[in-house]
Every structure is written in structure tokens, then in C-alpha cells.
Design an enzyme around this catalytic site. Structure first.
Site, short mmCIF file in Angstrom:
data_model
loop_
_atom_site.label_atom_id
_atom_site.label_comp_id
_atom_site.label_asym_id
_atom_site.label_seq_id
_atom_site.Cartn_x
_atom_site.Cartn_y
_atom_site.Cartn_z
N ASP A 1 8.98 5.58 7.71
CA ASP A 1 8.88 6.82 8.28
C ASP A 1 7.64 7.85 7.43
O ASP A 1 7.38 9.03 7.65
CB ASP A 1 9.93 7.68 8.55
CG ASP A 1 10.92 7.97 7.23
OD1 ASP A 1 10.36 7.47 6.13
OD2 ASP A 1 11.83 8.53 7.19
N ASP B 1 4.00 -4.84 -7.65
CA ASP B 1 3.32 -3.53 -7.20
C ASP B 1 4.03 -2.30 -8.11
O ASP B 1 3.48 -1.06 -7.89
CB ASP B 1 3.67 -3.23 -5.90
CG ASP B 1 5.11 -3.56 -5.40
OD1 ASP B 1 5.55 -4.62 -5.66
OD2 ASP B 1 5.61 -2.53 -4.81
N ASN B 2 4.93 -2.27 -8.75
CA ASN B 2 5.49 -1.48 -9.64
C ASN B 2 5.00 -1.65 -10.93
O ASN B 2 6.12 -1.15 -11.86
CB ASN B 2 7.10 -1.45 -9.34
CG ASN B 2 7.63 -0.92 -7.94
OD1 ASN B 2 6.58 -0.30 -7.28
ND2 ASN B 2 8.71 -1.23 -7.55
N LYS C 1 4.31 12.15 -3.25
CA LYS C 1 5.13 11.11 -2.80
C LYS C 1 6.28 11.53 -1.71
O LYS C 1 6.72 12.44 -2.04
CB LYS C 1 5.85 10.53 -3.97
CG LYS C 1 6.58 9.26 -3.85
CD LYS C 1 7.16 8.44 -4.76
CE LYS C 1 8.03 7.33 -4.76
NZ LYS C 1 8.58 6.85 -5.89
N GLY D 1 0.88 -1.13 0.11
CA GLY D 1 0.16 -0.09 -0.01
C GLY D 1 0.74 1.16 -0.01
O GLY D 1 2.14 1.16 0.26
N GLY E 1 2.85 3.71 1.24
CA GLY E 1 3.14 3.81 2.74
C GLY E 1 3.84 5.34 3.01
O GLY E 1 4.14 5.66 4.20
P1 AMP Z 1 8.99 1.04 -3.42
O1 AMP Z 1 10.03 0.24 -3.23
O2 AMP Z 1 9.19 2.56 -3.41
O3 AMP Z 1 8.22 0.53 -4.71
O4 AMP Z 1 8.10 0.68 -2.05
C1 AMP Z 1 7.47 -0.47 -1.66
C2 AMP Z 1 6.56 -0.18 -0.66
O5 AMP Z 1 7.34 0.26 0.37
C3 AMP Z 1 5.60 0.61 -0.84
O6 AMP Z 1 4.44 -0.06 -0.12
C4 AMP Z 1 5.94 1.80 -0.13
O7 AMP Z 1 4.84 2.73 -0.01
C5 AMP Z 1 6.85 1.55 1.01
N1 AMP Z 1 7.61 2.33 1.41
C6 AMP Z 1 8.86 2.67 0.93
N2 AMP Z 1 9.47 3.77 1.48
C7 AMP Z 1 8.94 3.93 2.66
C8 AMP Z 1 8.79 5.01 3.87
N3 AMP Z 1 10.15 5.61 3.97
N4 AMP Z 1 7.89 4.84 4.65
C9 AMP Z 1 6.71 3.92 4.74
N5 AMP Z 1 6.73 3.16 3.53
C10 AMP Z 1 7.75 3.00 2.63
MG MG Z 2 6.56 0.76 -5.42
#
Ligand code: AMP
Ligand code: MG
Length: 482
Positions: A122, A249-250, A110, A87, A89
Site C-alpha cells: 500500500d 537491498d538492505n 518513508k 525499488g 515501494g
Molecule cells: P524492507 O523489508 O522494508 O526492506 O522492504 C523490502 C521491499 O518491500 C522494498 O522494496 C520496499 O519498498 C517494499 N515494501 C515494504 N513495505 C511496503 C509497503 N507497505 N508498500 C509497498 N512496498 C513495500
Molecule cells: Mg529495505
């Protein structure tokens, strides 16, 4: 004079299963770093009456525009093959804006703070990765490859804790939607068929309205998404783009490139190129991207099974048939793309060998991928002595022979080649240099880089420095966009 927001927030109207209704968490001292005026114009948004302070308040989420309904989207995903509930995050969707031509755009922040999906994170983002996403996504758009866009980056005035204290930032991301394969996986995992049906219909209405009335909507959706994803990955292969984290998810349902974390462009041609520090096994290497696309589509197909046929076995059979047509479709599109890169018209059964022999030679000689095609267009950038190599000269004789077929002329083939072979890509060392300077508050290099990347197929003055590869791909490492 108003800005021109025209919100129509359809995702907000979906049930709680799909999202958390939440506002961005305000930040201390927002400060605008980048703003994409041209994109704003294309969206029919006019921010010219807002000073920098107001723009900063807006693009940090400190003051939300009227008509927005902010939310964090729920999704799941296979991350390096492992299924996880995820989700947004660290992002919120503030709404869907309609442009004058009635196109619908998600407006998302973002780095906007914690949500119900943050797990241990965070909810924030660091300045470097947000600027990097801005540069690369806008470069992708310049390359005419479907992508999410970047409207603005603001610094938050707060630090985030990573390997060190880093300045925090928020990116305003624009997408035709943020619905992912993982969105389907999340809803499918809840095992409530009515919710999945809502999502299926929502996605068809929003992205594939042509199949609204078809007999088997689910199978048609699978076929349509597959087509879009093949087009996308063929485009990535064309320009040497390595996404780096092709988790489900990407992978966007609309077929846009999304989530610019550890991505980078390949300089020296090597099919096994990997940049991401966490991709130890090379799962998401350049040459694996088509295979992974198929794997991800198979996960998508699994979610759709209940709607393909009431008889599960038959549903699986139908879905498998679509999925198994991937290779043939991919190869055809990839071959046509490579034919374009070489200026070839028509089809010759020996084309595949001509193409593969060039790639093999490029790999052996460790030449620059982009600049080799420039060389073939008589655009000599790095005057690499490798191009004098006998094997390459012999290959060129075969290429010349093939060019003479199908009433081709040098005007015709050069014109074709110029539309698909970029003269400039975001070179890793130039991206790093721009980010380093931006961190020191010198925005000149980043703005200049973004400017030249807008027109990668046209001749521009004094860009040689942007065209030369660093020739040290092996050492270049990227880290997940945290
Ligand atoms: P990503 O690697 O950017 O595709 O993120 C994968 C998952 O980790 C997604 O659900 C993001 O929302 C969550 N996520 C990545 N960085 C953070 C962060 N700093 N705080 C909370 N959730 C994160
Ligand atoms: Mg992602």
C-alpha cells in the site's frame, strides 16, 4: 528567516532506468510526533519559524520544499537468498541537501505512498515501526556506529491495514545516500553496460572520490566497500546488534546501517540470537552477520565483473581474491575490537583464546552481554551472582595477567574500555514500553528513551531501569517493518 535548504539533486539527473519521478501522495491529517532538533541543526536547517502544523505539512510530504525533485529509487535484492526486482515501494527521496561543510545528505520520506515499485503493497507505513526506526537509528548514532538518521515522524491521520487497523506514519530518513548493493544488482540485471558504468562512476564520485583516478576503479570500489562493511559489522558485533534482515537491498554502499525492520539488541549472550519472526532458519542470526556480509559482497562483486577486466576469467579471479581476503580482515578487526572491549593494548597471540573463553563462559552461563563488559569496568548493574562463578574468577586471573603487559595501567585500560563498551543499549522491553505509550499519545517515555540513548558511554542519573536486560530474549520477537 529561511529554513536553509540547499538542494543539489544529482540522483534526479540520472536516467529513467534508475528511478521513477514521483511525488509523495498527500495524507489526510498530518501530525508531528517526533522531531530531531539537534540533527536539523547539524544539517544547517532551521525550522524554528515553522509551527507544528507547518512542520507536519512538510514532514508528511504534503508541501514539498522549493528545490526538491522527488523520486523513487529502483533497486533489486537477494531477499533471504532469492533474487527479486524491488525499488522504493513506499518511500520517496525528495532531494540531496548540502550542509555548510559541503556534506551531501539524502532526504527521504518513508511511508509516503505507492510508487511504480510498490508491487502489492500500500506504499504506507505504520506508526510503531517508524517510531522504532527513529529510536534504534538514533541509538546507533549515539553508539558511534555509521547509520542513516531520523529527522522526524508524523502521523498521517490515515489508518493502514496490517494485522489490524493501525495508525499510519511517515519517517523522514537522512542518509549519506540510499544506494545499496541492490541498486547495482538492479542495473546489472538490465544488462546495459553503459548504465552500469554511470552508476559505478556516480558512486565513486559520491562516496569514494579517492579512487576516481585509480587504474582499476571497480576492484578498488569492491575493496573499499568491503572495508566499510567489515567495520560496520564489527561494530554491530561489539554492541550485540542483530540487524535481522541483511538482504542485499538492505546493505548500503556507503557503509551505513540501513533499514531498521526486525532488528534488536541481544541481552543474554547467545551467538545464535535471532529476533525476526520470519527468519526461521537463523540466516541472519548474530553470529552469521559476518558470513552474510561476505555473501552480500560477493553479489556486489558479481555486478562489477564487466569493469574489473575485459577478460571475464581474469576479472573473476581478481574479484575472488578480494572476496577471499574477507575472513582474515574481519578476524583482525574483530580481534582488535574485542581487545578494546577488554582494555588490552598491543597484540598477544593468546588474546584470541582469552576472548573466546570469555564468550564461551558468557554463553554457558547465559549472562547479559552488555552488562558483563560493564562488570569488567567495575560498573555493576545487575549484580548477577554468575560473576562469582569460579570459572569466571579464573578467567579474570588470566585477564589480569594480560592487562599487566604493554605498560598498561588501570586508568589506561578503563579509559579505553569506556569508549567501546556502552553502559546502555536500547533494551527490548524499554523500546516496547515506549512504543506502547506513544501509541496512546503519551510521548514522555519515548522522548526519555531517545534522550538517554544519546549518551550511551557516559554516566547518567537514574538510568538503572534502562540498563537491566529483560532476560527473556527467547520470547522477544520482531516483525518486518511494515
Ligand atoms: P524492507 O523489508 O522494508 O526492506 O522492504 C523490502 C521491499 O518491500 C522494498 O522494496 C520496499 O519498498 C517494499 N515494501 C515494504 N513495505 C511496503 C509497503 N507497505 N508498500 C509497498 N512496498 C513495500
Ligand atoms: Mg529495505
Amino acid at each position: 528567516m529561511t529554513i536553509g535548504w540547499c538542494f543539489d539533486n544529482t540522483y534526479f539527473k540520472l536516467s529513467k532506468a534508475f528511478k521513477e519521478d514521483i511525488k509523495p501522495i498527500p495524507v489526510k491529517k498530518p501530525e508531528l510526533v517526533l522531531f530531531n532538533k539537534k540533527l536539523a541543526e547539524d544539517l544547517n536547517l532551521d525550522f524554528s519559524n515553522l509551527d507544528n502544523q507547518k512542520l507536519s505539512e512538510l514532514f508528511s510530504g504534503n508541501s514539498l520544499p522549493e528545490g526538491s525533485n522527488s523520486l523513487a529509487q529502483a533497486y533489486a535484492g537477494h531477499q533471504f537468498g532469492h533474487f527479486t526486482m524491488l525499488g522504493d515501494g513506499r518511500a520517496v527521496l525528495i532531494g540531496e541537501h548540502l550542509s555548510k561543510d559541503n556534506k551531501r545528505y539524502d532526504i527521504q520520506f518513508k511511508g509516503s505512498g505507492k510508487t511504480a515499485f510498490s508491487r502489492n503493497g500500500d506504499g504506507r507505513a505504520a506508526l510503531g515501526p517508524m517510531l522504532r526506526e527513529y529510536i534504534i537509528s538514533e541509538a546507533m548514532n549515539g553508539l558511534r556506529i555509521p547509520t542513516t538518521r531520523s529527522l522526524a515522524v508524523v502521523k498521517t491521520g490515515e489508518d493502514v491495514i496490517r494485522e489490524a487497523f493501525l495508525p499510519g506514519a511517515i519517517l523522514t530518513r537522512i542518509a549519506s545516500s540510499h544506494i545499496r548493493v541492490g541498486t547495482f544488482q538492479y542495473i546489472a540485471a538490465r544488462e546495459k553496460k553503459d548504465e552500469l558504468e554511470v552508476l559505478l562512476n556516480y558512486v565513486i564520485n559520491r562516496h569514494y572520490p579517492d579512487i576516481k583516478n585509480s587504474k582499476n576503479k571497480a576492484i578498488d570500489l569492491l575493496a573499499n566497500v568491503m572495508e566499510k562493511q567489515i567495520d560496520l559489522v564489527v561494530n554491530w558485533m561489539r554492541v550485540g546488534f542483530v540487524h535481522g534482515v541483511m538482504n542485499t537491498d538492505n546493505m548500503s554502499i556507503s557503509g551505513e546501517t540501513i533499514d531498521y525492520g526486525p532488528c534488536a539488541f541481544m541481552d543474554t549472550y547467545d551467538p545464535k540470537t535471532v529476533f525476526s519472526s520470519i527468519d526461521q532458519m537463523g540466516r541472519y542470526a548474530y553470529c552469521n552477520q559476518p558470513v552474510i556480509t561476505k555473501w552480500n559482497l560477493s553479489r556486489f562483486a558479481e555486478c562489477l565483473i564487466p569493469f574489473i577486466d575485459n577478460d571475464q576469467e581474469k576479472a573473476i579471479e581478481l574479484a575472488t581474491k578480494i572476496i577471499n581476503s574477507f575472513e582474515k580482515k574481519y578476524e583482525e578487526k574483530w580481534l582488535n575490537m574485542m581487545r578494546d572491549k577488554l582494555g588490552l593494548f598491543g597484540v598477544d597471540e593468546k588474546d584470541k583464546f582469552l576472548i573466546l573463553d570469555l564468550l564461551t563462559w558468557m554463553h554457558q552461563k547465559k549472562v547479559d552481554y552488555t552488562n558483563t563488559f560493564c562488570h569488567l569496568m567495575n560498573e555493576n548493574i545487575d549484580d548477577d551472582k554468575n560473576y562469582e562463578d569460579k570459572d569466571f574468577q579464573n578467567w579474570k586471573i588470566r585477564w589480569d595477567e594480560r592487562l599487566k603487559t604493554n605498560n598498561n595501567t588501570s586508568e589506561k585500560y578503563l579509559e579505553l574500555m569506556k569508549t567501546v563498551n556502552p553502559l546502555i543499549i536500547p533494551r527490548n522491553h524499554k523500546v516496547e514500553e515506549a512504543l506502547e505509550e506513544a501509541k496512546k499519545n503519551n510521548l514522555k517515555p519515548i522522548n526519555q528513551l531517545i534522550k538517554v540513548l544519546k549518551g550511551p558511554y557516559s554516566h547518567q542519573k537514574d538510568i538503572l531501569d534502562y540498563q537491566i536486560g529483560s532476560n527473556s530474549d527467547k520470547k522477544y520477537q520482531t516483525f518486518c517493518g511494515t
